[in-house]
Each structure stands twice: as C-alpha cells, then as structure tokens.
Design a protein around this motif. Sequence first.
Motif, PDB file in Angstrom:
ATOM      1  N   VAL A   1      14.738  -1.395   4.211  1.00 15.82           N
ATOM      2  CA  VAL A   1      14.807  -2.661   3.657  1.00 15.82           C
ATOM      3  C   VAL A   1      14.698  -2.428   2.060  1.00 15.82           C
ATOM      4  O   VAL A   1      15.135  -3.132   1.259  1.00 15.82           O
ATOM      5  N   ALA A   2      13.878  -1.292   1.560  1.00 13.71           N
ATOM      6  CA  ALA A   2      13.993  -1.058   0.122  1.00 13.71           C
ATOM      7  C   ALA A   2      15.258  -0.785  -0.476  1.00 13.71           C
ATOM      8  O   ALA A   2      15.720  -0.889  -1.361  1.00 13.71           O
TER       9      ALA A   2
ATOM     10  N   VAL B   1       9.452  -6.397   2.613  1.00 17.06           N
ATOM     11  CA  VAL B   1       9.847  -7.648   1.798  1.00 17.06           C
ATOM     12  C   VAL B   1       8.522  -8.184   1.103  1.00 17.06           C
ATOM     13  O   VAL B   1       8.691  -8.553  -0.057  1.00 17.06           O
ATOM     14  N   TYR B   2       7.668  -8.132   1.838  1.00 12.32           N
ATOM     15  CA  TYR B   2       6.174  -8.646   1.209  1.00 12.32           C
ATOM     16  C   TYR B   2       5.855  -7.792   0.147  1.00 12.32           C
ATOM     17  O   TYR B   2       5.343  -8.247  -0.954  1.00 12.32           O
ATOM     18  N   SER B   3       6.090  -6.475   0.311  1.00 15.11           N
ATOM     19  CA  SER B   3       5.729  -5.489  -0.844  1.00 15.11           C
ATOM     20  C   SER B   3       6.654  -5.504  -2.066  1.00 15.11           C
ATOM     21  O   SER B   3       6.227  -5.827  -3.135  1.00 15.11           O
TER      22      SER B   3
ATOM     23  N   THR C   1       8.338   0.324  -2.972  1.00 15.61           N
ATOM     24  CA  THR C   1       8.369   0.948  -1.637  1.00 15.61           C
ATOM     25  C   THR C   1       8.502   2.485  -1.684  1.00 15.61           C
ATOM     26  O   THR C   1       7.727   3.163  -0.858  1.00 15.61           O
ATOM     27  N   LEU C   2       9.192   3.226  -2.090  1.00 14.49           N
ATOM     28  CA  LEU C   2       9.771   4.588  -1.790  1.00 14.49           C
ATOM     29  C   LEU C   2       8.595   5.287  -2.737  1.00 14.49           C
ATOM     30  O   LEU C   2       8.387   6.448  -2.101  1.00 14.49           O
ATOM     31  N   PHE C   3       8.151   4.912  -3.595  1.00 14.60           N
ATOM     32  CA  PHE C   3       6.925   5.539  -4.113  1.00 14.60           C
ATOM     33  C   PHE C   3       5.726   5.302  -3.732  1.00 14.60           C
ATOM     34  O   PHE C   3       4.882   6.002  -2.946  1.00 14.60           O
ATOM     35  N   ILE C   4       4.967   4.149  -3.917  1.00 12.22           N
ATOM     36  CA  ILE C   4       3.750   3.784  -3.702  1.00 12.22           C
ATOM     37  C   ILE C   4       3.669   3.369  -2.049  1.00 12.22           C
ATOM     38  O   ILE C   4       2.600   3.992  -1.532  1.00 12.22           O
ATOM     39  N   CYS C   5       4.350   2.653  -1.570  1.00 16.94           N
ATOM     40  CA  CYS C   5       4.287   2.340  -0.017  1.00 16.94           C
ATOM     41  C   CYS C   5       4.341   3.814   0.756  1.00 16.94           C
ATOM     42  O   CYS C   5       3.575   3.963   1.826  1.00 16.94           O
ATOM     43  N   THR C   6       5.368   4.663   0.317  1.00 19.39           N
ATOM     44  CA  THR C   6       5.356   5.837   0.861  1.00 19.39           C
ATOM     45  C   THR C   6       4.220   6.583   0.776  1.00 19.39           C
ATOM     46  O   THR C   6       3.689   7.398   1.448  1.00 19.39           O
TER      47      THR C   6
END
Length: 514
Positions: free
Chosen positions: A97-98, A271-273, A308-313
Amino acid sequence: MADFLTTINGYIWSNSLIYLCLAAGLYFSIRSRFVQIRQVPEMVRLLLRGQKSAAGVSSFQALAMSLSGRVGTGNIAGVATAIAFGGPGALFWMWVVAFLGASTSFVECTLGQVYKTRDRLTGEYRGGPAYYFSTAMAHTKAAPLFKVYGVLFAAVTVLACGLLMPSVQANSMAAAMHQAWGVQEWAVALGAVIVLAFVIIGGVKRIAAFASVVVPFMAVVYILLALVIVFANASQLPDTFALIMRSAVGADAAFGAIIGAAVMWGVKRGVYSNEAGQGTGPHAAAAAEVSHPAKQGLVQAFAVYIDTLFICTATGFLILSTGAYRVFEGESASGAVLSDGGMLPSDVVVGPAYAQHAVDTLWGGFGSSFVAVSLGFFCLTTIIAYYYMADTNLRFLIGKYAPVQVPVIRGTVGSNTTLVLQALILVSVAMGAVSTASDAWTLGDIGVGLMAWLNILGILIIQQPAFKALRDYERQKKAGKDPVFDPKELGIVNATFWETYEPQSEREKASVSS
C-alpha cells in the motif's frame, strides 16, 4: 457506545475501502508510468533544494510538516497491532500500500498545489482537498455538487483531525510512558496539553519550524537504533523475511486462516501510518513555496516511502527478528494465540510495548524509555499537524468570518470557532490519554476511513490536472529548464493563484532560503 462505534468502524473499513485504496494506487501508478519509481532521484533532489518565502515554507519544511502528520503512533503501535491481528504478513501489505500509495500521494499533493490559495488574513498559502474539490470543477455544471463535496470534506476533516485522530496519538504516548516510567496517564495528558497549547497558537510557521527540527532528527535516531538491533539479530533476518512473505500469501500453516486479516490490517495500518490517499498530505504540500506543483507532488510521494518503507519496516523487523510479538486469532487480543515469538511476558498489551520489549532484548531497561521518548515526539508532532489541517479546513468553512488577526480576537464568528477548535483538540488529547487503547483506535480509524473514502473517490474524478502537471514538469526538465507552472498553457482552469504567480528572483530566493 463502544459497540456502536465499533460497528460504524466496521462499515467504514469494509473490504470495499481496502480494495479502493489498492485499486486507486495501482491505477495512478499505471497512468503516471510508475512515477514513484522513475522519479526517485528527482524526489531526493527537490526535498534538499527548496526555498521558502514570507507566504510559503520550503520543500523540506513542507516535507517535515507532512511527515509530522504521517510519522506517529502508526509507525510503532500501529505496526505492532497489524502484526498481532494480521500476522507478520501484514508488514508485506503495508509495503504494497505504500508503494502504490506513493502515486496516490503524488496526485493528491499536486492537486493541493494547483488549487492552493493565499490566506487573506495571514498571507500564508493554504490548500487541501476541500479547496481542490470546490475549485477544480467550478467551471462545469457540476460546480454546486463539488462545492458541497468540498464543504463535506472540510467538515469531516475538522471532526477527524480535531477530535477523533488525536486521541490515538495521546493514548499510545501515555501507554508507552506508563510502561517505561510508571507515569500516570493523567500526568501525560496534562504535559501534552501544555506543550500543544504553546505551539498551535503560533500558526503554520511555528508548526513548520518545530516539525522541521524534531521530526527528521527523531526519525533518523529511531531508524538507526532499530537497525542496530536488527543487525544484532542478523542471523534471524532470512527467516524473518521468509516468515513475512509466507504469512502474506497464506503459505504458512500458522497464518493460513488469517490471510484476509493480513491484507486488511496491512492496508488499514499502512494508510493510517503513511496517509496516502487520506487527504492530509495536500495540506502541507499546499503550504510550500515552489515554482511548479509537481515539485511538491514528488516530494510528498517520497514522504510515503520514508514513513512506511523506512520507519514502519524498521519497527516490523525490530519486533519480528527479536521474537517480541504475539499473533491472535479473530483480530482480537482475546482470541487464541496463533504464534508467539517467545520474548513477551504473558501480560503485555498489544501496542508500543512490543517495540519496547524488542529493544530491551539488546539493552535491558533501555527499550521502554527509548520508545516512550520516540513516541512522545512522534505523537506530539502528529497532533500539531492534525491541528494545522483542522484549522485549514475550519478557515475554509467559515470563509469571510475567519478571525481578523492571529491569535484570535473574541467576539466574532471566526474567533469563537477557532477557540472551540483549539479547545476541542486539547480535550481530545486529554481524553485519549486516559481512555482504553481499543476505544482510541476505533475513533482514529473512523476518522482516517471517512477522509480516505471522500478523498480517493474525489481525486479519481478530478485527477486530470495532476497528470497534465506531471507531463509538463517532465517536458521542461527534459529541455533543461527549472520548471515553471503556467496553468493557462496547459488548459487547466480555476488555478487562480498560479495565473498571477511570479516565481521569486534568485536574489529573493537567497534572502529567504533555509
């Protein structure tokens, strides 16, 4: 009331919204020829070379303002929740989704720039979905309908950003600080209200200045520490990645029954993030001083990657590689445990505690404090960004009745409504800090879902100017120019700001550059 809100949330976050987010992202990716891949070098160049003015902030500041809204509890507690209820595969669907959402973010943020306006009171640039919905189709027979649509989005955004979404940030911040230091939730609420009251009265420039310092610093520190811990568990990385992929497609026996939950929670928390398609990013994008709308579209698309790809990962691998997770059946902590990483005490509540215990596996006792501090900064800046968005949409709604000066003057419609908004968001923070996590997340999800429904459906209809701007930008770049936007030349109507806009001279740029 809790059951009623849960039911409403179930209707909003049905499979229809999940499919809409993914399908819109795929469509915009194809139509833009995957701008989120082709233009990555340009994205990085732009965010480092922006300028600011008396009316607008720099591209970097706009990015920081946007990230201050995107980077919050969703990057820590949200990832933990997605893993707990959707399995490790939810992280894969957050990536999907990112990636697709970056193109959606480009479209919405470019539209935010195309149809931005100058605030008649402060002189600052303002814009967002309410502005482009009410303006883009003003020359057509559908103008009254889209005017109402813009008003509806503005009203929903004031409600979501002013009341519903701040409660989640405050709740996670209070939970993390209670876990780390035993601080009572009411004390966290009081401290947060005092800090926020000081910042939000200062307007967009103070918000931008605060965010441009705090957000990048904390994001880098958090990512670096997470990477240190992940690499300390490097031997677990191949198995962790394999687990994510097997769980994402239902190939792992333990998670085969919750493949639908993996998609649902991955998209919902993604999406929330990163907020791609939600309609929050265009507010910060519109505040930037740029010579061409596509510049902010590209910068804000990159913001989705950072989030997403940096922090959420980093959070996902931190939790999974250390075994600090537990997956439940039935999308509830009361369901049967499907998988247990083995590093969590039995009484740990789903949320930031997952990340806190993950850091503790390398530095015992440090994890809780570090995550609590990180969440404190992330959540405060997110709430500040929410206020800016709510205030922008409030100004759109009250129009000529907006207060004559800032800070507000009592006795007018505009000043009273601004006071109400400021009080509303502070009350939301206080109540969110002392409420249960489930109630706070339900309110937040409702706010995000309502905005996403309205914004994505709307930009699917009025998308054309964004792609005209992209083609124009790429044509001028190919010709070796610094692109300058002329809406009349492109056949874009109602972009009244740009019809009289003159780019700053090099001397003016130098005098105000950050």
